[in-house]
Design an enzyme around this catalytic site. Structure first.
Site, short mmCIF file in Angstrom:
data_model
loop_
_atom_site.label_atom_id
_atom_site.label_comp_id
_atom_site.label_asym_id
_atom_site.label_seq_id
_atom_site.Cartn_x
_atom_site.Cartn_y
_atom_site.Cartn_z
N ASP A 230 0.81 -1.21 0.00
CA ASP A 230 0.00 0.00 0.00
C ASP A 230 0.85 1.26 0.00
O ASP A 230 0.33 2.36 -0.17
CB ASP A 230 -0.93 0.00 1.22
CG ASP A 230 -2.00 1.08 1.14
OD1 ASP A 230 -2.56 1.28 0.05
OD2 ASP A 230 -2.29 1.71 2.17
N SER A 252 -7.47 5.31 0.11
CA SER A 252 -7.83 4.04 -0.53
C SER A 252 -9.30 3.71 -0.29
O SER A 252 -9.83 3.93 0.80
CB SER A 252 -6.96 2.91 0.01
OG SER A 252 -5.59 3.19 -0.14
N GLN A 302 -5.80 -1.68 -6.64
CA GLN A 302 -6.41 -0.78 -5.66
C GLN A 302 -7.11 0.35 -6.39
O GLN A 302 -6.67 0.80 -7.45
CB GLN A 302 -5.33 -0.20 -4.73
CG GLN A 302 -5.88 0.68 -3.62
CD GLN A 302 -4.78 1.23 -2.72
OE1 GLN A 302 -4.36 2.38 -2.89
NE2 GLN A 302 -4.29 0.42 -1.80
#
Length: 317
Positions: A230, A252, A302
């Site tokens: 991430d 996110s 993502q």
């Protein structure tokens, strides 16, 4: 996913001298058991946005899920949604639901809770190792090895020494340099100041956990990779636009990972990131983590919210 075997030979790079344990294992991903399938996680690094780092929540949730399955199964995928902002002032509770335990596949549902409300939900799927005659993968990009590249800290120092660096970039780089992130990064083909306006929504960097993890349980390496995946990921969607717009809000929405082959998260892996689309105040990114020997270890994707500050009309004059 089969257990790791001879990864020292496959990935390259021996263990560091002594037992310099990674803080990702000793602290960040070390959950406190409260009851059966109930755990408490605390925080190590809080970004300047004062929201909890999404990678930490994903990694901790996967740790909680992994504690509910047997040692002979390994995670092969997880699908996550961030539903509320995480509060860095209080711990996170992780509740695990044993959705299914099958002969080959097992599924676990994890809910992360703060102030009595879910901030994150995740489905993780585990599989017993199974042979397969059908195999293929993409080829790893040809790039310089990490030993030939500047560290993240040295690269930032190089940028800051340039007298032509705009003040907004100088402030951002100083903020990045002040962060104590438990991972090491070496950027492949870092742009010069003259290339900042011509960047594509693609980036590659070598990455690994700081400190020693060891072969140990493959599940822990997957949890560390979830944390790593991430970092700077959604920012890939901003690269072609950051010279024109100032990002006001970026967070996110969801995060998905697929684990293909055993790896060591404390060895260098190439993180290949690209953003095929951005629009509607959202950005989509795809990623691949490659072992140094060219094996595709992890794929991920993502989507996140990206909002920019309103432009001053005078700035276009």
């Amino acid at each position: 996913m089969s257990p790791p075997q001879d990864l020292e030979d496959e990935q390259g790079g021996g263990d560091p001298p002594g037992d310099l344990r990674s803080v990702l294992v000793t602290s960040v991903l070390n959950l406190e058991p409260l009851d059966e399938d109930l755990y408490r996680g605390r925080h190590y690094w809080v970004p300047s946005t004062q929201r909890l780092f999404g990678g930490q929540i994903v990694g901790q949730a996967l740790v909680a899920a992994a504690k509910s399955v047997s040692e002979d199964v390994h995670v092969h995928s997880l699908h996550c949604y961030f539903v509320r902002k995480g509060d860095p002032k209080v711990p996170v509770l992780y509740q695990v639901e044993r959705t299914r335990t099958g002969a080959s596949f097992s599924v676990r549902f994890v809910k992360a809770v703060q102030h009595g409300r879910p901030i994150f939900i995740c489905q993780a799927s585990f599989q017993k190792a199974q042979p397969s005659p059908m195999q293929h993968q993409f080829s790893m990009p040809a790039v310089s090895p990490p030993e030939e590249l500047l560290s993240h800290e040295a690269l930032i120092e190089q940028y800051l020494r340039d007298p032509k660096l705009q003040e907004k970039y100088r402030v951002g780089l100083n903020q990045i340099a002040a962060q104590e992130v438990p991972i090491e990064i070496k950027v492949v083909n870092p742009p010069t100041l003259g290339q900042l306006k011509e960047m594509e929504p693609r980036q590659m960097f070598w990455v690994r956990a700081q400190g020693y993890i060891g072969e140990g349980d493959m599940k822990m390496h997957c949890c560390v990779a979830a944390y790593i995946s991430d970092y700077a990921f959604l920012g890939t969607a901003v690269l072609p636009h950051h010279w024109q717009y100032e990002v006001d809000f970026m967070v996110s929405l969801d995060h998905t990972m697929w684990f293909h082959a055993p790896f060591r998260a404390d060895h260098w892996m190439l993180y290949e990131c690209e953003s095929p689309w951005a629009g509607g105040s959202r950005g989509l990114v795809h990623g691949r983590l490659w072992r140094q020997d060219g094996v595709l270890a992890v794929s991920c994707a993502q989507e996140g919210v990206i909002r920019v500050k309103p432009q001053d009309p005078k700035s276009n004059l």
